[in-house]
Design a protein around this motif. Sequence first.
Motif, PDB file in Angstrom:
ATOM      1  N   LYS A 294       0.831  -1.214   0.000  1.00 49.69           N
ATOM      2  CA  LYS A 294       0.000   0.000   0.000  1.00 49.69           C
ATOM      3  C   LYS A 294       0.865   1.264   0.000  1.00 49.69           C
ATOM      4  CE  LYS A 294      -3.862  -2.172   2.440  1.00 49.69           C
ATOM      5  NZ  LYS A 294      -4.772  -2.102   3.614  1.00 49.69           N
ATOM      6  N   PHE A 295       1.877   1.212  -0.812  1.00 57.30           N
ATOM      7  CA  PHE A 295       2.820   2.330  -0.871  1.00 57.30           C
ATOM      8  C   PHE A 295       3.211   2.577  -2.330  1.00 57.30           C
ATOM      9  CE2 PHE A 295       6.788   4.632   0.000  1.00 57.30           C
ATOM     10  CZ  PHE A 295       6.427   5.414   1.094  1.00 57.30           C
ATOM     11  N   PRO A 296       2.297   3.141  -3.147  1.00 58.60           N
ATOM     12  CA  PRO A 296       2.670   3.475  -4.537  1.00 58.60           C
ATOM     13  C   PRO A 296       3.766   4.531  -4.534  1.00 58.60           C
ATOM     14  CG  PRO A 296       0.519   4.378  -3.989  1.00 58.60           C
ATOM     15  CD  PRO A 296       0.897   3.495  -2.850  1.00 58.60           C
ATOM     16  N   ILE A 297       4.866   4.214  -5.125  1.00 60.05           N
ATOM     17  CA  ILE A 297       6.070   5.030  -4.970  1.00 60.05           C
ATOM     18  C   ILE A 297       5.994   6.264  -5.876  1.00 60.05           C
ATOM     19  CG2 ILE A 297       8.589   5.046  -5.272  1.00 60.05           C
ATOM     20  CD1 ILE A 297       8.514   2.067  -4.582  1.00 60.05           C
ATOM     21  N   PHE A 298       6.155   7.416  -5.259  1.00 65.46           N
ATOM     22  CA  PHE A 298       6.204   8.680  -6.002  1.00 65.46           C
ATOM     23  C   PHE A 298       7.621   8.974  -6.474  1.00 65.46           C
ATOM     24  CE2 PHE A 298       6.790  13.266  -6.254  1.00 65.46           C
ATOM     25  CZ  PHE A 298       5.745  13.637  -7.077  1.00 65.46           C
ATOM     26  N   LYS A 299       8.611   8.701  -5.592  1.00 71.47           N
ATOM     27  CA  LYS A 299      10.004   8.914  -5.954  1.00 71.47           C
ATOM     28  C   LYS A 299      10.882   8.002  -5.129  1.00 71.47           C
ATOM     29  CE  LYS A 299      13.664  12.356  -6.520  1.00 71.47           C
ATOM     30  NZ  LYS A 299      14.061  13.774  -6.444  1.00 71.47           N
ATOM     31  N   ALA A 300      11.946   7.485  -5.769  1.00 72.40           N
ATOM     32  CA  ALA A 300      12.960   6.678  -5.092  1.00 72.40           C
ATOM     33  C   ALA A 300      14.324   7.174  -5.544  1.00 72.40           C
ATOM     34  CB  ALA A 300      12.793   5.193  -5.406  1.00 72.40           C
ATOM     35  N   CYS A 301      15.279   7.153  -4.615  1.00 69.15           N
ATOM     36  CA  CYS A 301      16.585   7.734  -4.911  1.00 69.15           C
ATOM     37  C   CYS A 301      17.666   7.052  -4.085  1.00 69.15           C
ATOM     38  CB  CYS A 301      16.563   9.241  -4.627  1.00 69.15           C
ATOM     39  SG  CYS A 301      18.104  10.088  -4.998  1.00 69.15           S
TER      40      CYS A 301
END
Length: 555
Positions: A294-301
Amino acid sequence: MPPERRSRTKPERRTGSRPNRKIPMKPDRKAGAGPGGPPRKAAYSSQRKPPAGPRAAAAAITIAAAEESRLRELHRLTLEEDKPAVERCLEELVFGDAADNEDALLRRLRGPRVQVQEDSGDSEVENEAKDNFPPQKKPVWVDEEDEDEEMVDMMNNRFRKDMMKNASENKLSKNELQKRLKEEFQHAMGGVPAWVETNKRKASSDDESEEDEDDLLQRTGNFISTSTSLPKGILKMKNCLHANAERPTTARISSVQFHPGAQVVMVAALDNSVSLFQVDGKTNPKIQSIYLEKFPIFKACFSANGEEVLATSTHSKVLYVYDMLAGKLIPVHQVRGLKEKIVRSFEVSSDGSFLLINGVAGYFHLLSMKTKELISSMKVNGRIAASTFSSDSKKVYASSADGEVYVWDVNSRKCLNRFVDEGSLYGLSIAASRNGQYVACGSNCGVVNIYSQDSCLQETNPKPIKAIMNLVTGVSSLTFNPTTEILAIASEKMKEAVRLVHLPSCTVFSNFPVSKQKNLSLVHTMDFSPRSGYFALGNEKGRALLYRLHHYSDF
């Protein structure tokens, strides 16, 4: 003696005057001839032989050569007396007549001097092959129909229709079709491939090529030359297999980034997953996948040292930190002093010290990367659209929704400068080059202004170096490559809206994207590998497209 002569000499004797005596006549009498007498020899002490003339020297050389030839012939006859008849016959077949001397045999084997000088670059075997090669024969007859140029129908083949430049080219000759195919191939490859140029080159001689091969086999090391300045116009690149081909998805790719120290690329999507892939351009094998429920990713870095992965969601204030060395997933539920309800957009400083989170109401927050604690909060007028660190991590560039750009000092948290982005009504994106030279600002009208970082710090109304107007919709993504030779710009509002800008000429590469392929779709994120060898971008179809940039030799 006659009386006259006697009378003439007697007075001289009486006077006794010695100076009247002719002294030079004495040596003449010794060396020369007397009056009417035979020539006399000079004294032994002063006797020298005169130098021999050229004819005498030539005669002496001829006599010596004849004597040497006679002795050589006598020696040969002495040796041949003991040879059997079979051996003498074999020598005559191989070396010629036995009467010929060795000099004649050497001259016959060497051949005429003119041929040796003309063919000095070729080996003896090649010269012999050229002499023995039969002359080219003329054809017996010629077919007149072969000379007629055959025409190829372009309308009946669906692949050839695309190569027609206008409707009148319904038929082309074979030569024109071949030229058209070469043009299409070079356009697709981004220029003439290196292997074509290599085949066109001709080695200077066989000896040099053999020496180069020996030198190549005797040395070890990196034989790939370092990259020079990137030429403008056409960017040589190759379309590789999708980076996430081993883990396909239909969800939109929200982030794609290369690892700072390893040949690894990270792909994050709205399907709650973060995946790591090994980049080889052929299979791109999957290393690991992380699923966040339940964590649709907006940004990963990645962190600056590449040991952690940070991820935010589209509707949550939780910040996930994945420790790659320990294999632990650490959620940061609440940051003390941070009153944001949703944490989405963030930036990591290049030195790994700070974390910048873009908030609402014009606030952006500076956190410690090590402890994830709040250091300070800064505010701009209006809503903050985008922010980025400078290359030295000492300054922050923030773009507001009002079209203004703010420059903040990280240590003092003071605003150093503020200016209006020329022609911008609504800012969307901002990026700073890694060499500290450029700042690029993207607006909602599709214009990208490229500024000098010095002018952004010193001038209240800086003028852009160049305004890039190749997009017509809002510029949502800006990325400089590590060498600051390419600026990638993209808009997520229109398909195929991606351009690569050459720096410092500020011109767009004409061969990207390829208009006929149309496989980019809507692009949301882009990144270059640490040494610009690869370029990746993610679209809404769930594909992380991967390209190999041939100008750069390393990953």
